[in-house]
Design an enzyme around this catalytic site. Structure first.
Site, PDB file in Angstrom:
ATOM      1  N   ASP A 107       0.851  -1.203   0.000  1.00 44.87           N
ATOM      2  CA  ASP A 107       0.000   0.000   0.000  1.00 44.87           C
ATOM      3  C   ASP A 107       0.883   1.249   0.000  1.00 44.87           C
ATOM      4  O   ASP A 107       2.064   1.186   0.338  1.00 44.87           O
ATOM      5  CB  ASP A 107      -0.940   0.018   1.214  1.00 44.87           C
ATOM      6  CG  ASP A 107      -0.195   0.192   2.536  1.00 44.87           C
ATOM      7  OD1 ASP A 107       0.803  -0.515   2.750  1.00 44.87           O
ATOM      8  OD2 ASP A 107      -0.607   1.033   3.357  1.00 44.87           O
ATOM      9  N   GLU A 115       0.098  -1.065   5.643  1.00 43.89           N
ATOM     10  CA  GLU A 115       1.168  -0.700   6.583  1.00 43.89           C
ATOM     11  C   GLU A 115       1.134   0.794   6.881  1.00 43.89           C
ATOM     12  O   GLU A 115       1.406   1.239   7.993  1.00 43.89           O
ATOM     13  CB  GLU A 115       2.537  -1.095   6.007  1.00 43.89           C
ATOM     14  CG  GLU A 115       3.705  -0.932   6.979  1.00 43.89           C
ATOM     15  CD  GLU A 115       4.394   0.436   6.932  1.00 43.89           C
ATOM     16  OE1 GLU A 115       5.279   0.674   7.770  1.00 43.89           O
ATOM     17  OE2 GLU A 115       4.050   1.276   6.075  1.00 43.89           O
TER      18      GLU A 115
END
Length: 417
Positions: free
Chosen positions: A83, A178
């Site tokens: 991400d 994350e």
């Protein structure tokens, strides 16, 4: 090592897929678009010849490079996240290639006059003569942490193609979310089954980190009493002024903009309110557990003082306080197995990379994973100026990080002959 163009193409194929995460979502992954890259990675891992390639219902990817030796070697892991940060747009990333960088200003966007300049970002000067990948000034790049993913995939591909390099079993893990602090939340450490791992998620070449902040979030609600301002004497209690008074009692030099290295801080990051109610959000950070506890104690002490002072006049608690621990310093979990840091350091030195061992002024998935039973130091992925339009990564740093992964695998096997 890998063909340079091959690595550039791989990295660009990742960053051009939008994978921005969303802190306001309660699904995992937090955005549907993260599946686009996750599914692509699963196919790629199978193509390069890894085994046990799995993706679960939350988009956590795991795969194995089987051992090619006939003796016992600890199973090591490499972890990265796919991400990108919601701090800046990750849609329509248009990477630009600057070959043989000359040490001058780089025009990212002529139209909007956006310039990446070494006079402001002096780290650039380390990379004279190298190939840089930058943004076009309208998005972030996503080297955090698609550089890490590129390095892990490329290192595994290299090891598959070079069976003469001896290594034990290697596990790789790619996670969603994350950037919003949830990357390790649904990571199945038992299924991963590695003795230790490394997150490839640091910044400049040479970084090696096994210490991070202890972290907590603080939410304070200040109450007040609204009375017509013309007749408010002795009656009105303005919750915004109360909040302001509280903030002024915190140590003025212990804030992010005045601290560095091992110095901790209080950070006021959100405040909103009216006369009747004001909400204040702070974060507390410190490398030392003792000082971390002391900081939380100070908040509670100030709250208790204000509540005492207003008990008679307000008739109830005038301030409500909630402190939630977020993550802890992984040093405690890594120190008992310091050989895992030594191996990474040795790998860098053998590749003529100067190790930069320093504390992380933030958190890392590795910290949460370490507390979940998977000790997990952090290694450079090569990028700079994360989470914004000035983000860039030198291709040579991606190549070097890839070599570090290969070298760690080799050293770990040699130590166990």
């Amino acid at each position: 090592m890998e063909n340079k163009q091959h690595i550039i193409d791989r990295f660009i194929s990742y960053v051009t897929v939008d994978t921005e995460s969303d802190p306001n979502s309660d699904t995992t992954p937090s955005t549907k678009k993260q599946w686009d890259l996750a599914n692509k990675l699963v196919e790629e891992l199978k193509q390069i010849g890894l085994t046990e390639v799995t993706i679960d219902e939350n988009a956590y990817i795991m795969a194995t490079l089987p051992s090619n030796v006939d003796f016992e070697v600890p199973t090591i892991g490499f972890v990265s996240h796919f991400d990108t940060s919601p701090d800046f747009s990750g849609a329509n990333v248009k990477p630009q290639l600057v070959e043989n960088y000359d040490g001058g200003d780089i025009v990212l966007n002529e139209e909007q006059n956006i310039i990446l300049s070494p006079s402001y970002f002096d780290d650039l000067l380390q990379y004279k003569g190298q190939t840089l990948i930058t943004t076009d000034g309208t998005t972030l790049l996503g080297a955090d942490d698609k550089a890490g993913i590129c390095e892990i995939v490329s290192a595994m591909e290299y090891l598959v193609q070079h069976p003469e390099i001896k290594h034990g079993k290697i596990r790789i893990g790619f996670t969603p979310d994350e950037e919003i602090g949830r990357g390790a939340h649904k990571f199945d450490v038992e299924k991963f089954a590695a003795d230790w791992a490394y997150t490839m998620d640091g910044s400049q070449i040479g970084e090696l980190e096994y210490e991070n902040f202890n972290a907590a979030g603080v939410k304070l609600i200040f109450k007040g009493k609204s009375v017509h301002p013309g007749y408010a004497k002795g009656k009105m209690i303005n919750s915004m002024l109360l909040a302001n008074k509280f903030i002024s009692k915190l140590p003025s030099k212990e804030v992010p903009e005045k601290t560095t290295g091992y110095e901790g801080f209080f950070h006021l990051h959100d405040i909103s309110g009216s006369i009747e109610e004001t909400e204040v959000q702070l974060i507390i950070r410190d490398h030392s557990m003792k000082k971390f506890k002391k900081r939380k104690k100070l908040i509670r002490k100030l709250v208790s003082k204000i509540n005492k002072k207003y008990a008679a006049k307000f008739g109830d608690k005038i301030v409500e306080c909630e402190i939630k621990d977020q993550y802890y310093n992984m040093k405690e979990k890594v120190e008992p197995v310091m050989h895992i840091v030594d191996i990474a350091e040795q790998a860098m030195k053998e590749l003529d990379i100067k190790p930069i061992i320093k504390p992380i002024r933030g958190g890392t998935d590795g910290s949460q994973l370490s507390y979940m039973g998977l000790p997990c130091p952090n290694i450079f992925a090569g990028g700079h100026n994360f989470h914004g339009k000035y983000e860039y990564v030198p291709v040579e740093s991606i190549l070097k990080a890839t070599e570090v992964i290969v070298k760690i695998a080799e050293i770990t096997a040699n130590r166990n002959k």
